[in-house]
Enzyme design. Structure first.
Site, PDB file in Angstrom:
ATOM      1  NE  ARG A   1      -8.776   5.809  -3.071  1.00  0.00           N
ATOM      2  CZ  ARG A   1      -7.964   6.409  -3.959  1.00  0.00           C
ATOM      3  NH1 ARG A   1      -8.387   7.469  -4.613  1.00  0.00           N
ATOM      4  NH2 ARG A   1      -6.751   5.934  -4.178  1.00  0.00           N
TER       5      ARG A   1
ATOM      6  CE1 TYR B   1       3.221   1.313  -1.897  1.00  0.00           C
ATOM      7  CE2 TYR B   1       3.939  -0.906  -1.342  1.00  0.00           C
ATOM      8  CZ  TYR B   1       3.086   0.163  -1.144  1.00  0.00           C
ATOM      9  OH  TYR B   1       2.092   0.084  -0.192  1.00  0.00           O
TER      10      TYR B   1
HETATM   11  P1  NAD Z   1      -5.874   3.902  -1.399  1.00  0.00           P
HETATM   12  O1  NAD Z   1      -5.412   3.998  -2.795  1.00  0.00           O
HETATM   13  O2  NAD Z   1      -7.229   3.356  -1.105  1.00  0.00           O
HETATM   14  O3  NAD Z   1      -5.741   5.318  -0.671  1.00  0.00           O
HETATM   15  C1  NAD Z   1      -4.603   6.085  -0.809  1.00  0.00           C
HETATM   16  C2  NAD Z   1      -4.918   7.475  -0.338  1.00  0.00           C
HETATM   17  O4  NAD Z   1      -3.765   8.295  -0.550  1.00  0.00           O
HETATM   18  C3  NAD Z   1      -6.063   8.115  -1.088  1.00  0.00           C
HETATM   19  O5  NAD Z   1      -6.893   8.801  -0.170  1.00  0.00           O
HETATM   20  C4  NAD Z   1      -5.380   9.094  -2.028  1.00  0.00           C
HETATM   21  O6  NAD Z   1      -6.169  10.212  -2.346  1.00  0.00           O
HETATM   22  C5  NAD Z   1      -4.190   9.495  -1.167  1.00  0.00           C
HETATM   23  N1  NAD Z   1      -3.116  10.078  -1.963  1.00  0.00           N
HETATM   24  C6  NAD Z   1      -2.416   9.523  -2.979  1.00  0.00           C
HETATM   25  N2  NAD Z   1      -1.526  10.391  -3.463  1.00  0.00           N
HETATM   26  C7  NAD Z   1      -1.652  11.528  -2.741  1.00  0.00           C
HETATM   27  C8  NAD Z   1      -1.016  12.787  -2.761  1.00  0.00           C
HETATM   28  N3  NAD Z   1      -0.045  13.079  -3.632  1.00  0.00           N
HETATM   29  N4  NAD Z   1      -1.408  13.725  -1.863  1.00  0.00           N
HETATM   30  C9  NAD Z   1      -2.386  13.463  -0.977  1.00  0.00           C
HETATM   31  N5  NAD Z   1      -3.019  12.282  -0.900  1.00  0.00           N
HETATM   32  C10 NAD Z   1      -2.669  11.328  -1.776  1.00  0.00           C
HETATM   33  O7  NAD Z   1      -4.768   3.047  -0.661  1.00  0.00           O
HETATM   34  P2  NAD Z   1      -4.747   2.327   0.754  1.00  0.00           P
HETATM   35  O8  NAD Z   1      -4.734   0.883   0.495  1.00  0.00           O
HETATM   36  O9  NAD Z   1      -5.717   2.904   1.691  1.00  0.00           O
HETATM   37  O10 NAD Z   1      -3.269   2.740   1.182  1.00  0.00           O
HETATM   38  C11 NAD Z   1      -3.016   3.567   2.308  1.00  0.00           C
HETATM   39  C12 NAD Z   1      -1.556   3.393   2.701  1.00  0.00           C
HETATM   40  O11 NAD Z   1      -1.347   2.041   3.080  1.00  0.00           O
HETATM   41  C13 NAD Z   1      -0.593   3.679   1.546  1.00  0.00           C
HETATM   42  O12 NAD Z   1       0.531   4.356   2.038  1.00  0.00           O
HETATM   43  C14 NAD Z   1      -0.231   2.293   1.069  1.00  0.00           C
HETATM   44  O13 NAD Z   1       1.042   2.279   0.481  1.00  0.00           O
HETATM   45  C15 NAD Z   1      -0.266   1.518   2.366  1.00  0.00           C
HETATM   46  N6  NAD Z   1      -0.431   0.083   2.176  1.00  0.00           N
HETATM   47  C16 NAD Z   1      -1.569  -0.421   1.618  1.00  0.00           C
HETATM   48  C17 NAD Z   1      -1.689  -1.803   1.452  1.00  0.00           C
HETATM   49  C18 NAD Z   1      -2.908  -2.433   0.861  1.00  0.00           C
HETATM   50  O14 NAD Z   1      -2.890  -3.650   0.638  1.00  0.00           O
HETATM   51  N7  NAD Z   1      -3.978  -1.718   0.613  1.00  0.00           N
HETATM   52  C19 NAD Z   1      -0.646  -2.636   1.848  1.00  0.00           C
HETATM   53  C20 NAD Z   1       0.487  -2.079   2.401  1.00  0.00           C
HETATM   54  C21 NAD Z   1       0.582  -0.714   2.575  1.00  0.00           C
END
Ligand code: NAD
Length: 253
Positions: free
Chosen positions: A21, A161
């Site tokens: 994702r 977080y």
């Molecule tokens: P998302 O929720 O779309 O995807 C997160 C992914 O992590 C998913 O594929 C989920 O299945 C996987 N995941 C969660 N827990 C897990 C586990 N225990 N084992 C294996 N996989 C696991 O989120 P995203 O927005 O794509 O976030 C990706 C990264 O970017 C994260 O680390 C998030 O903290 C970081 N991030 C996102 C944003 C944002 O605005 N979207 C901003 C800053 C940082």
């Protein structure tokens, strides 16, 4: 040497945690477009993982989707071992798996504190710990850990977080110092608001407030983060290590 051996020795392999994702998915596709064979782990959505596997295969590279929980060391070790067996040694590791459990500290359930640290910080440790020995032996590798601007500046209701994401920065900088002499680079990408499932649940009020404080006046796209990951993975980033790259539309200015 068989044809298969030749393929494995000549191909470059990238591994992405949380690949089914959002940012991880975009990174899988971008690295596949760059010509890497790509393995990724997913937590539960097998259908999404299969669809992505097919999409990656259409790009003409090999791929592997493995169900794994990044918070569990054994599960990650199995994911890495399967990847090495199927695709060969790992050249690039991207840790994108992450969760939020927001609450003011006063109301933070212990469970939410631990769960966020376990997935976000232990998850990075588990992946890096499992890939580092092979990279050291081969004297090359690029690790890209996904943090957040919350890990740099903090964010109200996100003590868990932000602590996990700040931890990723300290971890990655220390790792960069430790393994630079083995030709391994470790960098951090710290996104701001990116349009994914993670931000889809934010209230309209919060999104409106965020947009007002983003000079570029829009949320970022996962593909834009993946572009940066692609750069850092490649030789174009060959003299960059221990760096933290914010990709946030200017929200932290
Ligand atoms: P998302 O929720 O779309 O995807 C997160 C992914 O992590 C998913 O594929 C989920 O299945 C996987 N995941 C969660 N827990 C897990 C586990 N225990 N084992 C294996 N996989 C696991 O989120 P995203 O927005 O794509 O976030 C990706 C990264 O970017 C994260 O680390 C998030 O903290 C970081 N991030 C996102 C944003 C944002 O605005 N979207 C901003 C800053 C940082």
């Amino acid at each position: 040497m068989t044809d298969t051996d030749t393929d494995i020795s000549e191909s470059r392999v990238a591994l992405v945690s949380g690949g089914s994702r959002g940012i991880g998915r975009a990174a899988v596709l971008r690295l596949a477009q760059d010509g890497y064979d790509v393995s990724f782990c997913y937590q539960s959505n097998e259908l999404a993982a299969k669809e992505l596997e097919n999409e990656v295969a259409d790009l003409g590279v090999r791929t592997l989707a493995v169900k794994a929980d990044v918070a569990d060391g054994d599960s990650v070790r199995a994911f890495i071992a399967e990847t090495e067996q199927a695709l060969g040694s790992i050249d690039v590791a991207v840790t994108s798996a992450g969760i939020t459990r927001d609450n003011p500290l006063l109301m933070m359930p212990d469970e939410d504190w631990h769960q966020v640290i376990d997935v976000n910080l232990d998850g990075v440790y588990n992946v890096c710990r499992s890939v580092i020995f092979e990279m050291m032996k081969r004297k090359s590798g690029s690790i890209i850990n996904i943090s957040s601007v919350a890990g740099v500046y903090g964010n109200a209701t996100q003590t868990n977080y932000a602590a996990s994401k700040a931890g990723i920065i300290g971890f990655s900088r220390s790792l960069a110092k430790e393994v630079g002499r083995y030709g391994i680079r470790a960098n951090v990408v710290a996104p701001g608001f990116i349009e994914t499932d993670m931000t889809a649940g934010l209230s309209d009020k919060l999104k409106k407030q965020a947009l007002q404080s983003i000079p570029l006046r829009r949320l970022g796209r996962a593909e834009e983060v993946a572009d940066l990951v692609s750069f850092l993975a490649s030789d174009r980033g060959s003299y960059i290590t221990g760096a933290v790259f914010q990709i946030d539309g200017g929200i932290t200015l």
